[in-house]
Design an enzyme around this catalytic site. Structure first.
Site, PDB file in Angstrom:
ATOM      1  N   ASN A  86       0.827  -1.192   0.000  1.00  0.00           N
ATOM      2  CA  ASN A  86       0.000   0.000   0.000  1.00  0.00           C
ATOM      3  C   ASN A  86       0.876   1.261   0.000  1.00  0.00           C
ATOM      4  O   ASN A  86       0.910   1.999  -0.983  1.00  0.00           O
ATOM      5  CB  ASN A  86      -0.926  -0.017   1.225  1.00  0.00           C
ATOM      6  CG  ASN A  86      -1.976   1.073   1.161  1.00  0.00           C
ATOM      7  OD1 ASN A  86      -2.027   1.854   0.225  1.00  0.00           O
ATOM      8  ND2 ASN A  86      -2.825   1.129   2.169  1.00  0.00           N
ATOM      9  N   ASP A  87       1.611   1.473   1.081  1.00  0.00           N
ATOM     10  CA  ASP A  87       2.372   2.714   1.224  1.00  0.00           C
ATOM     11  C   ASP A  87       3.389   2.929   0.100  1.00  0.00           C
ATOM     12  O   ASP A  87       3.642   4.057  -0.298  1.00  0.00           O
ATOM     13  CB  ASP A  87       3.084   2.730   2.572  1.00  0.00           C
ATOM     14  CG  ASP A  87       2.088   2.754   3.730  1.00  0.00           C
ATOM     15  OD1 ASP A  87       0.966   3.243   3.523  1.00  0.00           O
ATOM     16  OD2 ASP A  87       2.443   2.266   4.820  1.00  0.00           O
ATOM     17  N   VAL A  88       3.964   1.836  -0.422  1.00  0.00           N
ATOM     18  CA  VAL A  88       5.029   1.994  -1.420  1.00  0.00           C
ATOM     19  C   VAL A  88       4.503   2.464  -2.772  1.00  0.00           C
ATOM     20  O   VAL A  88       5.287   2.784  -3.662  1.00  0.00           O
ATOM     21  CB  VAL A  88       5.853   0.695  -1.604  1.00  0.00           C
ATOM     22  CG1 VAL A  88       6.582   0.340  -0.325  1.00  0.00           C
ATOM     23  CG2 VAL A  88       4.990  -0.457  -2.081  1.00  0.00           C
ATOM     24  N   VAL A  89       3.158   2.494  -2.955  1.00  0.00           N
ATOM     25  CA  VAL A  89       2.605   3.042  -4.200  1.00  0.00           C
ATOM     26  C   VAL A  89       1.693   4.231  -3.911  1.00  0.00           C
ATOM     27  O   VAL A  89       0.907   4.644  -4.759  1.00  0.00           O
ATOM     28  CB  VAL A  89       1.814   1.978  -5.002  1.00  0.00           C
ATOM     29  CG1 VAL A  89       2.739   0.901  -5.517  1.00  0.00           C
ATOM     30  CG2 VAL A  89       0.696   1.368  -4.173  1.00  0.00           C
ATOM     31  N   ALA A  95       1.775   2.873   7.491  1.00  0.00           N
ATOM     32  CA  ALA A  95       1.932   4.289   7.812  1.00  0.00           C
ATOM     33  C   ALA A  95       0.599   4.901   8.229  1.00  0.00           C
ATOM     34  O   ALA A  95       0.552   6.002   8.752  1.00  0.00           O
ATOM     35  CB  ALA A  95       2.517   5.046   6.629  1.00  0.00           C
TER      36      ALA A  95
END
Lengths: 456, 101
Positions: free
Chosen positions: A382-385, A423
């Site tokens: 999720n957070d990495v995109v 996050a």
């Protein structure tokens, strides 16, 4: 005095360690490199027995056997998803051993050898920090305690007081090397280690492992100074320097400073997530819809995250990719540097599923390709995109380099629920009209997808 | 004092070597690298053996032996688990070969 031949033997060991670290930089030579390192370590132990002719030989050998059994059993049994906590644990016991060695050597340190006394104090304090810090890291990663940052009102004050107390005890120890002062210093170190790691959130713990690894390296180096042993000095310094650099590389990959990661929660709790599911409308689809999107694409990029590993879905994913490739679809895996629970963890997990490493592409290498990609399949990430890292200065992850999944024609998320990622922030990409969501456990979803793909 | 200076020199040079050998590592191998480096600092085992081997009192021997056990776990476990991870890193075509067996 150590005989010359032993000194030369130690030098050979040290060279083995340097070669090992060097060889670990390429997948082709890495395994050989690790074996060279192990050979160097065995040589060093044999030389030590021959050169120092230690007393209490039988108990030492028994201790060696116990430790070997413990190490082998632990490392054979561990699941690849649990790798970060095992590394943390091994690191912690190393730090603990270094602290104990320095503590026992205090008797030998004369009060006029100032530098040796400083090195002793350093080893005891930092070794203890490394030990207790690693234990807390282990319990967080093993989820024996909450992975959220833990703080309490007096923590910053107590933390600073402990550090000052540790420094004061260190100075005392240097001027008057007594064992009981060393023991006190050790206890203070243990407390500092706990307070250092408690406020760090689960997502940031990998950085802490790396940092504690560097700490242990430096304590071993200082221990080598105390014992006048060049091998310990070189090996410890190598690890200390390499670990420090690695920590920095990882922190850069997350777009944050090491200081912010360690003390962010104490200062303002930016790593704390909301953890609430949103009510905004999204487009969700069934396995058949998604299979059609994937099966008739020319180019697909897979973005795997820790959710994939938790669901143990790496093998199904690999089968899905092979099915797509057999249909002539070009498929790449895009690996964010911090995908998984420690840097490079995703590579290990996919290697376990026998994905050839040349299909795994690093962020900088693949980010230009998203524009020309038909479908991006995000599995358990999720957070990495999350484009907020680029567009929303107030977001906690602002500044973190991300995979440009939003530049592709279509994006598919395999998600368990609408809960935000580690996050704890909303991902605008989920609400984009080009995005389709497939809800469910990653392994279930991928299995259904694979079945559907064979019929479309 | 010359020995201190020699040790200090070794420390500084080794620090540069450590940074230099790591600086070109691909992020693919960060986890095995960390684990491998972790195993290397298990060499504190040498120190634990030396201290235990020259101990006179029972308490020192016991604490020393504890250090030996801990350091051995660090060293042996570190190298074994790194090998286990690296074993899985296969190059292009390796899987195909296995399937054809």
């Amino acid at each position: 005095m150590i005989p010359t031949w032993a000194q030369i033997g130690y030098l050979v060991s040290a060279v083995c360690f340097i070669v090992a670290l060097k060889a670990l930089s390429s997948p082709r030579s890495a395994r050989t490199g690790n074996l060279i390192g192990a050979a160097g370590a065995v040589l060093a132990v044999l030389i030590t027995f021959a050169a120092y002719k230690p007393d209490h030989l039988a108990p030492i050998l028994i201790a060696l056997i116990i430790g070997t059994i413990g190490g082998v059993v632990g490392s054979r049994r561990v699941q690849m998803t649990q790798m970060p906590q095992l590394v943390a644990l091994f690191n912690g016991v190393g730090g603990g051993a270094a602290a104990l060695v320095a503590l026992l050597e205090l008797d030998e340190v004369s009060s006029d050898a100032t530098v040796a006394a400083i090195a002793s104090a350093f080893t005891i304090l930092v070794g203890a920090v490394s030990f207790s810090g690693s234990v807390v890291t282990f319990t967080k990663l093993q989820e024996l305690m909450t992975t959220r940052p833990v703080t309490f009102p007096g923590l910053p004050v107590l933390f600073v007081a402990s550090i000052l107390g540790g420094l004061a005890l260190g100075v005392w120890l240097v001027s008057d090397p007594r064992v009981w002062v060393g023991v006190l210093l050790c206890l203070v170190g243990l407390a500092i280690g706990v307070m250092l790691v408690l406020p760090v959130g689960g997502a940031d713990v990998p950085i802490v492992i790396s940092l504690l690894n560097a700490f242990t390296g430096l304590t071993v180096a200082a221990g080598g100074y105390v014992l006048g042993n060049t091998l310990l000095l070189i090996a410890g310094t190598l690890v200390g320097a390499a670990g420090t650099l690695l920590t920095k590389l990882m922190a850069d990959a997350m777009g944050r400073s090491v200081f912010n990661i360690l003390f962010g929660a104490i200062r303002g709790g930016s790593t704390l997530g909301a953890g609430v599911a949103s009510e905004r409308p999204v487009i969700s689809g069934g396995p058949e819809d998604v299979a059609i999107l994937l099966g008739y694409a020319n180019k697909v990029i897979i973005v795997p995250g820790y959710g994939l590993a938790v669901a143990q879905a790496q093998h199904v994913l690999r089968d899905l990719v092979e099915e797509l490739q057999s249909r002539g679809v070009k498929v790449d895996y895009a690996i964010h540097p911090v995908a998984g629970r420690m840097p490079g963890h995703m590579n290990v997990l996919l290697a376990e599923a026998q994905v050839p490493y040349d299909q795994l592409r690093e962020m900088d290498d693949i980010n230009g390709d998203f524009k020309t990609t038909d479908v991006v399949l995000v599995v358990g990430a999720n957070d990495v995109v999350n484009p907020a890292a680029r567009n929303t200065p107030s977001a906690p992850i602002y500044g973190m380099p991300i995979l440009n999944a939003d530049e592709a024609q279509r994006v598919i998320f395999l998600k368990r629920s609408m809960r935000p990622g580690f996050a704890g922030i909303e991902n605008e990409l989920l609400y984009d009209p080009r995005t389709t969501l497939l809800f469910g456990d990653a392994r279930d979803s991928l299995t259904k997808l694979l079945g559907a793909l064979k019929t479309v | 004092m010359t020995e201190s200076i020699a040790l200090l020199t070794i420390f500084v040079l080794a620090a540069f070597v450590g940074v230099e050998v790591i600086s070109k590592v691909s992020s693919t191998l960060h986890t095995p690298l960390m684990s491998g480096a972790n195993a290397i600092h298990g060499v504190i085992l040498v120190g634990a053996i030396i201290v235990t081997g020259s101990a006179d009192s029972v308490i020192v021997v016991i604490v020393g032996l504890l250090a030996v056990v801990l350091a051995t776990v660090n060293m042996v476990g570190g190298f074994v688990v790194t090998d286990r991870m690296l074993e899985m890193f296969k190059g292009p075509g390796a899987r195909k070969k296995e399937l054809h067996k």
